[in-house]
Design an enzyme around this catalytic site. Structure first.
Site, PDB file in Angstrom:
ATOM      1  N   GLY A 209       0.721  -1.081   0.172  1.00 49.18           N
ATOM      2  CA  GLY A 209      -0.029  -0.039   0.038  1.00 49.18           C
ATOM      3  C   GLY A 209       0.932   1.243  -0.150  1.00 49.18           C
ATOM      4  NE  ARG A 210      -3.010   6.030   2.114  1.00 48.47           N
ATOM      5  CZ  ARG A 210      -4.252   6.547   1.566  1.00 48.47           C
ATOM      6  NH1 ARG A 210      -4.468   7.404   0.746  1.00 48.47           N
ATOM      7  NH2 ARG A 210      -5.132   6.521   2.732  1.00 48.47           N
ATOM      8  N   GLY A 212       3.655   1.164   2.741  1.00 49.21           N
ATOM      9  CA  GLY A 212       4.615   0.337   2.682  1.00 49.21           C
ATOM     10  C   GLY A 212       4.307  -1.175   2.355  1.00 49.21           C
ATOM     11  CD  GLU A 213       6.432  -5.283  -0.155  1.00 52.29           C
ATOM     12  OE1 GLU A 213       6.534  -6.395  -0.961  1.00 52.29           O
ATOM     13  OE2 GLU A 213       7.722  -4.774  -0.105  1.00 52.29           O
ATOM     14  CB  VAL A 214       1.302  -6.558   4.945  1.00 57.34           C
ATOM     15  CG1 VAL A 214       1.344  -7.587   5.841  1.00 57.34           C
ATOM     16  CG2 VAL A 214       0.894  -5.242   5.054  1.00 57.34           C
ATOM     17  CE  LYS A 227       0.539  -1.883   8.352  1.00 58.72           C
ATOM     18  NZ  LYS A 227      -0.612  -0.652   8.963  1.00 58.72           N
ATOM     19  CG  ASP A 328      -7.750   5.373   5.859  1.00 57.23           C
ATOM     20  OD1 ASP A 328      -8.638   5.652   5.208  1.00 57.23           O
ATOM     21  OD2 ASP A 328      -6.667   4.981   5.823  1.00 57.23           O
TER      22      ASP A 328
END
Length: 505
Positions: A209-210, A212-214, A227, A328
């Protein structure tokens, strides 16, 4: 001796005495005559008055019987007899009338010197007892502090030993580590978190996603999610870590936090957030791959609002939990657990509120949420940032859109047939705005045209969909104060019962 006695008896005479308590045979009320050998007497005595706390003095005058009748024995006894002062005379007529008598009240109190000694003794005793009591209390407090400190250090030491031990057979699972922690609900000790972070083995990327990365990772053969934040998202990492470590934050419908760590050199920084891993992925991914029963829809919707209600709720205790707004809410930030319930994730934009200080803690973060799920008051910038309720009501609007996504994938039976129906998965406003809508796109649809996602007619054929449809309409009401609270939604959904096959009854 006999002749002398006979002589005295021969000369025994009577006396006339003054009396104020005269015998009945007395002729005059103020005088009486003694029998031969008798005498006159005068006495003073005090009668204690409990009302005034003093003695009432009484004077008596009269005739005393002869010695043979016991009369003179009273005169020859002590000066005071039972609080009475008695004087006798036989020197002449009315010899008792002008006798001087003085009454002294009997006293049971000790002398001044004795009183001072007793008071000093009592004071010393009391001071000694108080000193002993204070010493005992201080001793108990010190013992308790030592025991608690020792127990916490031992717990942390055992946790670190377990983590650093090379014998996997002796390792405690993550749940055991949480049970051994302080119990404050704010996560594991920082030393334990850092130790876990160093032992993580990344296996494969499962999302991006904006922020980072999971990654799916392993810690001592237990699957966990990691994450990894982009270097530009340091503020999000700090905020999310802070929210997860808030006291009493842990809840079955909020993503379980395990550890956070930051490492790197001066030119390169890696920021990790380690959480529970849920193989079903996000609600967004799950709904694309699965259709759901009415029972499953109820479980998803109810658990989502249960987690949000806990987030929104302020807990007044020592220590307490502040109220938190997510800011969010969307299907990508909600995970689906193996038991069919939701777990809310991603707290990089969250807002905390302390009612005692009336302070709203808004993180200095450039992210503004997801435009597709933004409430009207966020899009038209009318939200009041000084009122915490405004943030909670904006969350409720977003929840209504997530309910709409869930409801589309709920299977219902077409009346009069054995066929079933459901809609394809779609994002809210999918047919009205582009895939990555701008503020202007969403403002035009939501605020200017006041459009909301459509509600299919088939939803009226199933109770959970009927109830959820009404809730949605109230959640996305253009007036924020007209929307429901998370707790109210939770209670409404919990009232719906289902049978064993998953149908609402």
């Amino acid at each position: 001796m006999a002749p002398k006695s006979r002589k005295k008896k021969a000369h025994a005479k009577t006396l006339t005495c003054y009396c104020n308590v005269c015998p009945e045979e007395s002729v005059d009320n103020e005088k009486c005559e003694t029998r031969p050998g008798g005498s006159c007497f005068a006495s003073v005595r005090g009668i204690y008055n409990s009302t005034t706390n003093e003695y009432d003095v009484e004077y008596e005058y009269g005739c005393m019987p002869p010695e043979q009748s016991g009369g003179l024995l009273q005169c020859r006894g002590s000066l005071y007899l039972a609080g009475q002062n008695i004087k006798c005379c036989d020197s002449g007529e009315f010899c008792n009338q002008n006798m001087e008598l003085e009454f002294q009240a009997p006293s049971t109190t000790p002398s001044p010197s004795d009183t001072q000694q007793i008071d000093q003794f009592s004071y010393n005793q009391l001071a000694l007892l108080l000193s002993l009591g204070v010493c005992a209390i201080l001793f108990l407090i010190i013992v308790l502090v030592v025991l608690v400190t020792y127990r916490r250090r031992e717990t942390k030491r055992k946790q670190v030993c377990l983590l650093e031990s090379g014998h996997s057979s002796h390792l405690s699972p993550l749940n055991d580590l949480f049970e051994q922690s302080s119990g404050s609900g704010s996560g594991l000790p920082l030393l334990v978190q850092r130790t876990i972070a160093k032992q993580i083995q990344l296996e494969k990327s499962v999302g991006r996603g904006r922020y980072g990365e999971v990654w799916l990772a392993k810690w001592r053969e237990e699957p966990v999610a990691v994450k990894v934040f982009f270097t530009t998202e340091e503020a999000s990492w700090f905020r999310e870590t802070e929210i997860y470590q808030t006291v009493l934050m842990r809840h079955e419908n909020i993503l379980g936090f395990i550890a956070a760590d930051i490492s790197g050199t001066g030119s390169y920084t890696r920021m990790f957030l380690i959480t529970d891993y849920h193989e079903n992925g996000s609600l967004h991914d799950y709904l694309q791959m699965h259709v759901i029963s009415p029972r499953s829809l109820q479980e998803l919707a109810h658990s989502l609002t249960a987690g949000l209600a806990h987030l929104h709720m302020e807990i007044f205790s020592k220590p307490g939990k502040p109220a938190i707004s997510h800011r969010d809410i969307k299907s990508r930030n909600i995970l689906v657990k193996r038991n069919g319930q939701c777990a809310i994730a991603d707290f990089g934009l969250a807002v905390k509120y302390n009612s005692e200080l009336d302070e709203i803690h808004i993180a200095p973060n450039t992210r503004v949420g997801t435009r597709r799920y933004m409430a009207p008051e966020v899009l038209d910038e009318s939200l009041n940032p000084t009122q915490f309720e405004s943030f909670k009501l904006a969350d409720i609007y977003s929840v209504g859109l997530v309910f709409w996504e869930m409801a589309r994938r709920c299977v219902t039976t077409i009346p009069g047939t054995k066929s079933t129906a459901c809609e394809d998965y779609a994002l809210p406003y999918h047919d009205m705005v582009p895939s990555d809508p701008s503020f202007e796109d969403m403002y035009d649809v939501v605020c200017t045209q006041k459009i909301r996602p459509p509600i299919p007619e088939r939803w009226q054929d199933e109770e959970i969909l009927q109830v959820l449809s009404k809730i949605m309409v109230e959640c996305w009401h253009p007036k924020p104060t007209a929307r429901l609270t998370a707790l109210r939604i939770k209670k409404s959904l919990s009232k719906i019962q289902t049978d064993g096959s998953g149908h609402i009854v």
